[in-house]
Enzyme design. Sequence first.
Site, PDB file in Angstrom:
ATOM      1  N   GLU B 262       0.596  -1.239  -0.047  1.00  0.00           N
ATOM      2  CA  GLU B 262      -0.026  -0.169  -0.026  1.00  0.00           C
ATOM      3  C   GLU B 262       0.997   1.318  -0.125  1.00  0.00           C
ATOM      4  O   GLU B 262       0.602   2.479  -0.535  1.00  0.00           O
ATOM      5  CB  GLU B 262      -0.814   0.017   1.066  1.00  0.00           C
ATOM      6  CG  GLU B 262      -2.058  -1.272   1.253  1.00  0.00           C
ATOM      7  CD  GLU B 262      -2.808  -1.430  -0.151  1.00  0.00           C
ATOM      8  OE1 GLU B 262      -2.907  -0.389  -0.733  1.00  0.00           O
ATOM      9  OE2 GLU B 262      -3.062  -2.444  -0.146  1.00  0.00           O
ATOM     10  N   HIS B 265       1.540   2.339  -3.692  1.00  0.00           N
ATOM     11  CA  HIS B 265       0.393   2.962  -4.151  1.00  0.00           C
ATOM     12  C   HIS B 265       0.566   4.582  -3.663  1.00  0.00           C
ATOM     13  O   HIS B 265       0.251   5.421  -4.330  1.00  0.00           O
ATOM     14  CB  HIS B 265      -0.779   2.384  -3.533  1.00  0.00           C
ATOM     15  CG  HIS B 265      -1.312   1.181  -4.226  1.00  0.00           C
ATOM     16  ND1 HIS B 265      -1.506   1.201  -5.778  1.00  0.00           N
ATOM     17  CD2 HIS B 265      -1.642  -0.088  -3.734  1.00  0.00           C
ATOM     18  CE1 HIS B 265      -1.999  -0.065  -6.135  1.00  0.00           C
ATOM     19  NE2 HIS B 265      -2.047  -0.972  -5.156  1.00  0.00           N
ATOM     20  N   GLU B 291      -0.873  -0.465  -9.810  1.00  0.00           N
ATOM     21  CA  GLU B 291      -0.632  -1.542  -9.163  1.00  0.00           C
ATOM     22  C   GLU B 291       0.730  -1.909  -9.422  1.00  0.00           C
ATOM     23  O   GLU B 291       1.690  -2.731  -8.671  1.00  0.00           O
ATOM     24  CB  GLU B 291      -1.478  -2.964  -9.653  1.00  0.00           C
ATOM     25  CG  GLU B 291      -1.343  -4.183  -8.771  1.00  0.00           C
ATOM     26  CD  GLU B 291      -1.997  -3.820  -7.423  1.00  0.00           C
ATOM     27  OE1 GLU B 291      -2.617  -2.886  -7.317  1.00  0.00           O
ATOM     28  OE2 GLU B 291      -1.588  -4.806  -6.666  1.00  0.00           O
TER      29      GLU B 291
END
Lengths: 496, 496
Positions: B262, B265, B291
């Site tokens: 995460e 991201h 991604e």
Amino acid sequence: MNEVEQTFKDLMKEIKGYAEALSLIHWDLRTKIPKKAMEQRSDVIGLLSERIHQLQTSDQMKHCIDQLKGKTADPILIKAVEECEDTYNKSSKIPVEEYKAFVTLCSKSETVWQQAREEDDFALLQPYLEEIVDFNKKFATYWGYKEQKYDGLLDQYESGLTTEVLDQVFAKVKKALTELVSQIANSEVEIDVESLLHHFPKQSQEAFSLAILDKMGYDFDAGRLDETIHPFAIGINPNDVRVTTRYDEGDFRMAVFGTIHEGGHALYEQNIDQDLAQTVLARGTSMGIHESQSLFWENFIGRSKGFWQNHFNLFREKAPAAFQSIDFETFYQAINEVKPSFIRIEADELTYSLHIIIRYELEKALIDGDLAVKDLPEAWNDKMEEYLGIRPTSNKQGILQDIHWSAGDFGYFPTYALGYMYAAQLNAKLTEAIDVDGIIQSGDFEPIKAWLTEHVHRHGKMKKPLEIIKDVTGEGLNPDHLIAYLTKKYQEIYQL
Amino acid sequence: MNEVEQTFKDLMKEIKGYAEALSLIHWDLRTKIPKKAMEQRSDVIGLLSERIHQLQTSDQMKHCIDQLKGKTADPILIKAVEECEDTYNKSSKIPVEEYKAFVTLCSKSETVWQQAREEDDFALLQPYLEEIVDFNKKFATYWGYKEQKYDGLLDQYESGLTTEVLDQVFAKVKKALTELVSQIANSEVEIDVESLLHHFPKQSQEAFSLAILDKMGYDFDAGRLDETIHPFAIGINPNDVRVTTRYDEGDFRMAVFGTIHEGGHALYEQNIDQDLAQTVLARGTSMGIHESQSLFWENFIGRSKGFWQNHFNLFREKAPAAFQSIDFETFYQAINEVKPSFIRIEADELTYSLHIIIRYELEKALIDGDLAVKDLPEAWNDKMEEYLGIRPTSNKQGILQDIHWSAGDFGYFPTYALGYMYAAQLNAKLTEAIDVDGIIQSGDFEPIKAWLTEHVHRHGKMKKPLEIIKDVTGEGLNPDHLIAYLTKKYQEIYQL
């Protein structure tokens, strides 16, 4: 149901929706938001506030009000139309661009206030406060007032209240309190506060705060507890009413009584009738009545002997070893010590109203133009010295302690003192109606919460503040109950 | 600047404002919201989504697009107009009421999914999924497609990608992966995963996760880390990009690799050019490229030997006593174990793409009408058995594990596998451009973050996904880099 009624309901639901998003943003702004995000978030607050303002003052809203006023039989709609009409009249008097600029300014100013407070630098905040005062002066003029400009602001927070009434009531309270404070100063009773000032780890304080909220009947499936700098409770909707608190590891009273206080606000918002949920009436009726609920729980319950007799074991369970040797009487006296202090939210229940009276006098002078923002720190310190006998040595201890003015709120502070008076009036009636001492000692607060829900909470904005007080007590605003309560309590503690 | 340009910018800012409120609500919905508040919050999500949709498809927007298209010289405005035109065309094809109903449905469905997952009861979710599939079929038709209905959905997430390309690429990947998996199954190398499965307290995992995020260059002044059930990162704005993770005290890999993922991201969203902040371009360009960033950090960096050589001391510092005796090689092998498993987000990097291919095939069948929602659990389990050789014994282990379909997202899953391929392509180029091993070992990731920011992050939506890949690597989508990377890595680990 006719078409206009449906349109009106849809319109209210839309306003409520944006208001809900805005409330969540405000909660986040004071609890979770990363530092760099604040500035852009201010713009979002401005956008949503503007949208709400547009809807509140739209032609569609005007049409609904005109079509429904005096023509609907639904008691909720009758009150909702009244409320929307009041908002329409007040809001439509402020030009949209001006209102938007004000909201954006306040949001930025709140952020600057945090920095100014951290750095103890009033000069950072001063230009923002000057603009905010100017806006408030203009707003008071737009809204109109009978005698004094300040009345125009006061009425926003406590419908129907005037400077004239407040001057009288505050004079009476001020006289009684200063007399009591002076008697206490001469009392020979020594209160051992040091016993309470051992290190109390944050996590244990949090566990204790959560346990107390649970005892009060706060619904954790419809709320949560978080940490913040300046504690508050916020009703995002009646099923999402969040409490925040602040942990001082050197003084657990900050968190515990702060949590009980905000928990009192939260119980009000959680127990508003679900029938009102999608209307503009699903809020506490006024700041004063709201404060009566928080102060009732914090002081009339939370600082009572019975409450702590019942919860002394819970306290011992959560508190570190250093607290285990305190005896109950020492504890009870220590949580009720009267001592003039700098910070309003740390003030005892006796001197608290004097803090409010100072703010009331200062903001009235700012609005009347008798005082300039640049002279505020000095004027603040002068009044602290005059009324409480102590002079702040930093602005952090003085003018920079409260967020209210930085958030744009003028005319709000008096409602805290009104809350004390309302709470005392409600308390007098409650003790007649049910066996409060017995309930407090048993630790099952359900009957108290039920009584408050029945008489105050559930009505939301279906009743005006003085209507609630009148319906419960049979009289109007009356400071005598507060004075009687404080006199009795502190005569006993200080053996006066 | 002319008047239309200003109107267009104001309109984008307004859309961004509502989107920011909506993102915060989504973050809260998955991290902090009290249980009882969820239902009403769904209505607020519906309201804000509808408002954004209104603005995106407004006459004013159409006017701005028509006036500015091909007539502005500002490169940002050129791309922003293109983006808004694309959204206008797609959005205006869906009737407002239908779109609102879909958003409200998805929000409710997300809540139901949580319950269904807890209670392992697919029947609770089934009627919601049926409605969601029907909506998606209609949307694909509204949006239009050349050959297959599913293309209409795929294009929403990865502009320009088609089922035809995907079928080819996935066939190649599937062949290579199943071969590798089968070789590994026959390898004599024994990997000692048990050594990693000691109790690792949540608080220590949190401290470790925070330290790793910090090492990656995640800016905590523009973000925060919270706990959730199904981890995600969310860009509320480029200065407020939040990461969430999930702690399993019996297996720290969940939190640590989840956080790195995460965090990847989040770095993307945090490092988009500030010049784009008030435009519709301030987002990752596609799900696939997004991604690629999370997977690059999670696998190419986070599961590499060099990374852990550098951070093994940090691991030992945060880990309990039971972990102190693991030697480095055992540790490195254990975090790279290949083993067919039920849960996608717990899958190793080798079998992961097979989980995606299963979802791709199932959702394509649902959209084509070849599969009914009621038959989904069985079909899911059949494919798991066929591709991975294991059959889920509960729906919690199968169909109920992912939120995506419940949140309305069809055509999204393939982007995860694309992310792997893009990441491998970027990684091949990065290792040519800079001394990655040296950087990983030194522990100063700044040059890697800088390279990614320069070539990927800063552009936001100024470049299309394949434009980014082409500009960096000189070629199009190419699965060979991923296959080469996995083959080399696992041949070494499993001594194939």
